[in-house]
Design an enzyme around this catalytic site. Structure first.
Site: not given
Length: 301
Positions: A15, A152, A208
């Site tokens: 991430e 997100n 996301d």
């Protein structure tokens, strides 16, 4: 468009990638691996710094260090020594670390660090958006928004007038009016709504992590959708980039001209066949795109 696999070990949950403009390196978080990682494409050298809790988001700092959002708050990492220094913890309540941790985040052009949280289990939309900034009296943390399950997709438009913020389980990306001078956000409203998963039907994934290019287009990783979408400011799909893993997690722009798109992905919790595939879950990717991205913003201490 040719997608290349980066020659690095897969992440458990990759991430928050960013391209460091001074170092010309890629940084990213491995949330479930409890580590911040970095890779130099020119030399192939890699770095890893372990963290005491999940490092969910990160950004470069004006003094050469890295700001990181951990489970309970914001920390400063010195890459040279690996030492962590706490800048500010999140107030409990409402941030109960037994149920909540920080998740996706980034800096704005004024040097503030924004990070959303996520709640487990998802019994109530208790995740929030937090803003960290430095001042004469030290560092302050303020809750700026709420009503989320898994925050997100945080990104800003090139003109600094719009903030994007998504609620991944709800399959929705919101837009907010943003005032870069004051750091205030207002007028939150739905921008793009994706179809939810239906048994037996094709599924395009849920939004996301994301990044914005110089033309104001929004590039979003579609978790469980095996793709990255380029959306126009009007929310129209301009391009779909297929990814050879089921769960891409976030994108960033890098390289000297910011026309390399880097893509992280998830490994933890995926089926064994995905973890042991020729292109394993958790891999990182890059490809050349036809538009430059916005450069990463640095946190001002």
């Amino acid at each position: 468009m040719t997608l290349q696999i980066l020659p690095v070990a897969p992440s458990e949950l990759g991430e928050s990638p960013f391209w460091h403009p001074a170092q010309q390196r890629l940084y990213w978080c491995d949330i479930e691996g409890f580590a911040l990682r970095a890779w130099d494409p020119a030399t192939g050298q890699e770095w890893m710094w372990k963290t005491p809790s999940e490092p969910a988001c990160c950004a470069p700092v004006t003094n050469g260090k890295i700001v990181i959002g951990l489970r309970d708050g914001f920390y400063l990492l010195d890459p040279a020594t690996g030492t962590l220094h706490c800048l500010a913890t999140l107030p409990n309540p409402p941030h109960d670390v037994t149920r909540l941790r920080l998740n996706d985040g980034r800096c704005d052009t004024a040097g503030r660090f924004w990070a959303g949280s996520m709640v487990t289990p998802r019994t109530a939309p208790d995740a929030a958006l937090w803003r960290l900034q430095a001042g004469a009296g030290g560092y302050t943390v303020e809750q700026m928004a709420g009503d989320n399950f898994t925050a997100n997709g945080l990104a800003f438009s090139p003109d600094n007038r719009t903030m994007y913020w998504s609620n991944t389980p709800e399959h929705r990306i919101d837009r907010l009016d943003f005032d870069v001078a004051t750091g205030e956000i207002t007028h939150r409203r739905p921008w793009v709504q994706f179809d939810r998963k239906v048994e037996g039907q094709p599924y395009g994934g849920r939004p996301d992590g994301a990044a914005v290019d110089v033309d104001g287009n929004y590039w979003v990783a579609m978790y469980e959708g095996a793709c990255v979408l380029q959306l126009s400011p009007a929310g129209e799909v301009l391009q779909r980039i297929a990814v050879p893993v089921q769960c891409p997690t976030m994108v960033c722009f890098g390289g000297e001209d910011l026309r390399t798109l880097f893509i992280t992905s998830a490994r933890k919790g995926r089926p064994v066949e995905e973890q042991e595939a020729e292109v394993p879950a958790g891999s990182l990717f890059r490809c050349q795109v036809n538009v430059a991205g916005l450069p990463v913003n640095l946190f001002t201490i």
